[in-house]
Design a protein around this motif. Structure first.
Motif, PDB file in Angstrom:
ATOM      1  N   CYS A  44       0.936 -56.388 134.635  1.00  9.73           N
ATOM      2  CA  CYS A  44       1.491 -55.333 134.236  1.00  9.73           C
ATOM      3  C   CYS A  44       2.787 -55.591 133.364  1.00  9.73           C
ATOM      4  O   CYS A  44       3.000 -56.919 133.285  1.00  9.73           O
ATOM      5  CB  CYS A  44       2.216 -54.599 135.633  1.00  9.73           C
ATOM      6  SG  CYS A  44       3.281 -55.417 136.486  1.00  9.73           S
ATOM      7  N   HIS A  68       4.249 -47.745 139.653  1.00  8.82           N
ATOM      8  CA  HIS A  68       2.672 -47.532 139.779  1.00  8.82           C
ATOM      9  C   HIS A  68       2.394 -46.261 140.320  1.00  8.82           C
ATOM     10  O   HIS A  68       2.872 -45.383 141.036  1.00  8.82           O
ATOM     11  CB  HIS A  68       2.427 -48.600 141.283  1.00  8.82           C
ATOM     12  CG  HIS A  68       0.914 -48.772 141.283  1.00  8.82           C
ATOM     13  ND1 HIS A  68      -0.057 -47.624 141.557  1.00  8.82           N
ATOM     14  CD2 HIS A  68       0.197 -49.794 140.954  1.00  8.82           C
ATOM     15  CE1 HIS A  68      -1.217 -48.164 141.739  1.00  8.82           C
ATOM     16  NE2 HIS A  68      -1.188 -49.438 141.219  1.00  8.82           N
ATOM     17  N   THR A  92       5.072 -51.512 142.074  1.00  7.58           N
ATOM     18  CA  THR A  92       3.834 -52.042 142.167  1.00  7.58           C
ATOM     19  C   THR A  92       3.515 -53.027 143.326  1.00  7.58           C
ATOM     20  O   THR A  92       2.280 -53.056 144.327  1.00  7.58           O
ATOM     21  CB  THR A  92       3.439 -52.784 140.876  1.00  7.58           C
ATOM     22  OG1 THR A  92       3.697 -51.856 139.904  1.00  7.58           O
ATOM     23  CG2 THR A  92       1.826 -53.365 141.061  1.00  7.58           C
TER      24      THR A  92
END
Length: 555
Positions: free
Chosen positions: A184, A191, A234
């Motif tokens: 990422c 997220h 995340t």
């Protein structure tokens, strides 16, 4: 290193392998060991020593009563011959010292090993599966059309230098590991699916709580991320999914917590790291790790190989910046490398221009590594240009969020957490495996082996097979209660019984739940669909009881 064999006469033999580093004549070995040597000259290689009448301790280990003689006491020193001295050393591997024939045990034979030998210097087994994903980052990014975020998963064997393997599957040197590498943008670790897990209440044991001696605390994931207890969304999302997975496969939620790594145990490159720990008879056991590894791995691989392990980020507005371009002088490269010129040119394109420029400035050349071969690129072979360019994208090294699962430990926890004993009968045990992971979902039991029952047994078995439901037909002897108990011990969650009421119209059977031992009666043609829904979690047993009439059976 050694193994125990038994002859017909019952005498133990020990095979001990050693490496002979230079040539030695058979007479010399004969003199030391009174051994049978097949050839006159013994070349360098791996050899087996067969020792007769060697006393062994538990599990076939060499008994400590017959160690190698101390270095100063050996009457004959032969540094080429290396034999295990103790069970394990401080690093978990056998210790080796010099031996002579007076150490105990008669050497019966020395023979060359019949397998291919590999020198062990600088050979290592992987401690994790992740690095295989990192070195393939460029290909994975290409598969995802150059877009982030994306993830890759891998499962395979991993190895650790466990000094004292024990506790079954919990402490081993070789184990199965499953890992996910989620790449990422380091500037955006939100997220899109975090809202699906933010309301999960999970037992969190923070680093601060550990330092202050406080207990773990039940918190919602959303609150933990907002308060920066968990570093980013995340990481919080994967912690939530790990929790859901462990609960789904049968881990007891009351014996599950997530413990944050303290500063003295967290990897130097990690931003945050949490372990899913399960309470067992051996105490709290780490089963899953979830870490924000930042950009460390890709950065280190890029430095070592010169490969461009970067992604692109679109800029909201174009900007002017200085860029480095490396232009190969093809004629000089072709003259130097001839048939390999194509390989060299392709590899130069893959290397970061800044790395080539820095190396040429410092050393006057750049060593290009291709597989196991090195090509020296001198300053005359390339032109390095610095110029101002208008750019619409910028390159960056992605961060990695990594959930890492120890399959063996999870399997052990599932078995321990789901082993149960019937109330009032300690001898009657059962395995409460969730239907989704139970090997067999259903067992079909005819109440009697009379021919009248067989058509219904075959019909139900075929319906279950058509629904792809693993099942078995139990026609063994004994009462139906005893057969229920046998299937309970195997963890089979449901049992269908064909009884005398099944012969009557409308045809029906009983469906039994393993955990509650309660039964309902339902039509034969609905059995497979109901068990399918129960096995997939789309239907609960309470909903089945509400829909179908109860059946009372004394067990």
């Amino acid at each position: 290193m050694y193994s125990v064999e038994w002859q017909k006469r019952g005498l133990p033999h020990t095979h001990i392998s050693f490496w002979l580093h230079d040539k030695i004549t058979s007479n010399e070995i004969d003199d030391v060991f009174s051994a049978k040597i097949p050839d006159e000259n013994v070349d360098e290689g791996l050899y087996d020593i067969v020792v007769e009448n060697m006393i062994h301790g538990p599990c076939g280990a060499l008994n400590e009563k017959l160690p190698c003689m101390a270095e100063g006491r050996c009457t004959k020193q032969y540094p080429r011959i290396l034999v295990p001295n103790t069970i394990t050393g401080n690093d978990g591997y056998p210790q080796y010292k010099r031996r002579s024939s007076e150490d105990g045990g008669k050497i019966a034979m020395i023979k060359k090993h019949n397998s291919t030998t590999i020198e062990v210097d600088n050979k290592y087994l992987r401690p994790e599966t992740a690095q295989g994903i990192f070195v393939n980052f460029s290909r994975l990014l290409e598969f995802n059309n150059g877009r982030l975020p994306f993830a890759a998963a891998q499962i395979g064997p991993a190895f650790r230098n466990e000094i004292s393997p024990r506790s079954g599957l919990l402490r081993v040197r070789e184990f199965t590991m499953a890992e996910i590498e989620h790449f990422c943008d380091p500037n955006d670790k939100s997220h899109p699916k975090f809202n699906s897990v933010k309301d999960l209440e999970i037992l969190l044991y923070s680093a601060c709580a550990q330092m202050e001696g406080k207990p773990s605390k039940l918190m919602k994931l959303g609150d933990a991320v907002t308060q920066k207890l968990i570093d980013n969304e995340t990481l919080g999302y994967f912690i939530g999914r790990i929790y859901q997975f462990l609960i789904m496969v049968g881990v007891n939620g009351k014996k599950l917590r997530f413990r944050q790594h303290m500063s003295n145990e967290m990897a130097h490159y990690a931003r945050d790291c949490w372990d899913a720990e399960c309470l067992t008879s051996f105490g709290w056991v780490e089963c899953v790790g979830c870490a924000d590894r930042s950009a460390f791995d890709l950065t280190q691989h890029s430095k070592a190989t010169g490969a461009k392990l970067k992604a692109e980020r679109k800029l909201s507005e174009a900007r002017i910046e200085e860029v480095v371009d490396v232009l190969p002088r093809k004629a000089l490269i072709a003259k130097q490398f001839k048939a390999e010129v194509k390989i060299v040119l392709e590899e130069i394109e893959k290397v970061d221009s800044n790395i080539i420029e820095s190396s040429i400035k410092q050393e006057g050349k750049f060593d290009l590594q291709v597989n196991d071969k090195s090509y020296s690129i001198t300053s005359e072979m390339v032109e390095v240009r610095r110029q101002m360019k208008k750019v619409h994208v910028e390159n960056f090294v992605p961060s990695v969020i990594e959930p890492s699962f120890g399959i063996g430990r999870i399997l052990y926890v599932i078995l321990e957490h789901n082993f149960g004993v019937r109330e009032g009968d300690e001898k009657r045990t059962f395995l409460k495996l969730p239907p989704i992971v139970a090997p067999y979902k259903c067992c079909v039991l005819p109440l009697s082996n009379k021919p009248d029952f067989m058509p219904f047994v075959k019909q139900i078995s075929q319906d279950l097979e058509d629904q792809e439901i693993p099942s078995e037909v139990n026609t063994s002897s004994g009462s139906v209660g005893r057969r229920y108990a046998r299937t309970d011990e195997l963890g089979v969650p449901f049992a269908v019984t064909v009884d005398f009421d099944t012969l009557k119209e409308p045809h029906s059977v009983t469906l039994r739940d393993r955990d509650s031992m309660l039964q309902v009666r339902l039509p034969v043609n609905e059995v497979a669909a109901v068990i399918k829904s129960l096995s997939c979690g789309k239907l609960s047993w309470s909903e089945v009881r509400a829909k179908y009439p109860a059946f009372i059976q004394q067990e």
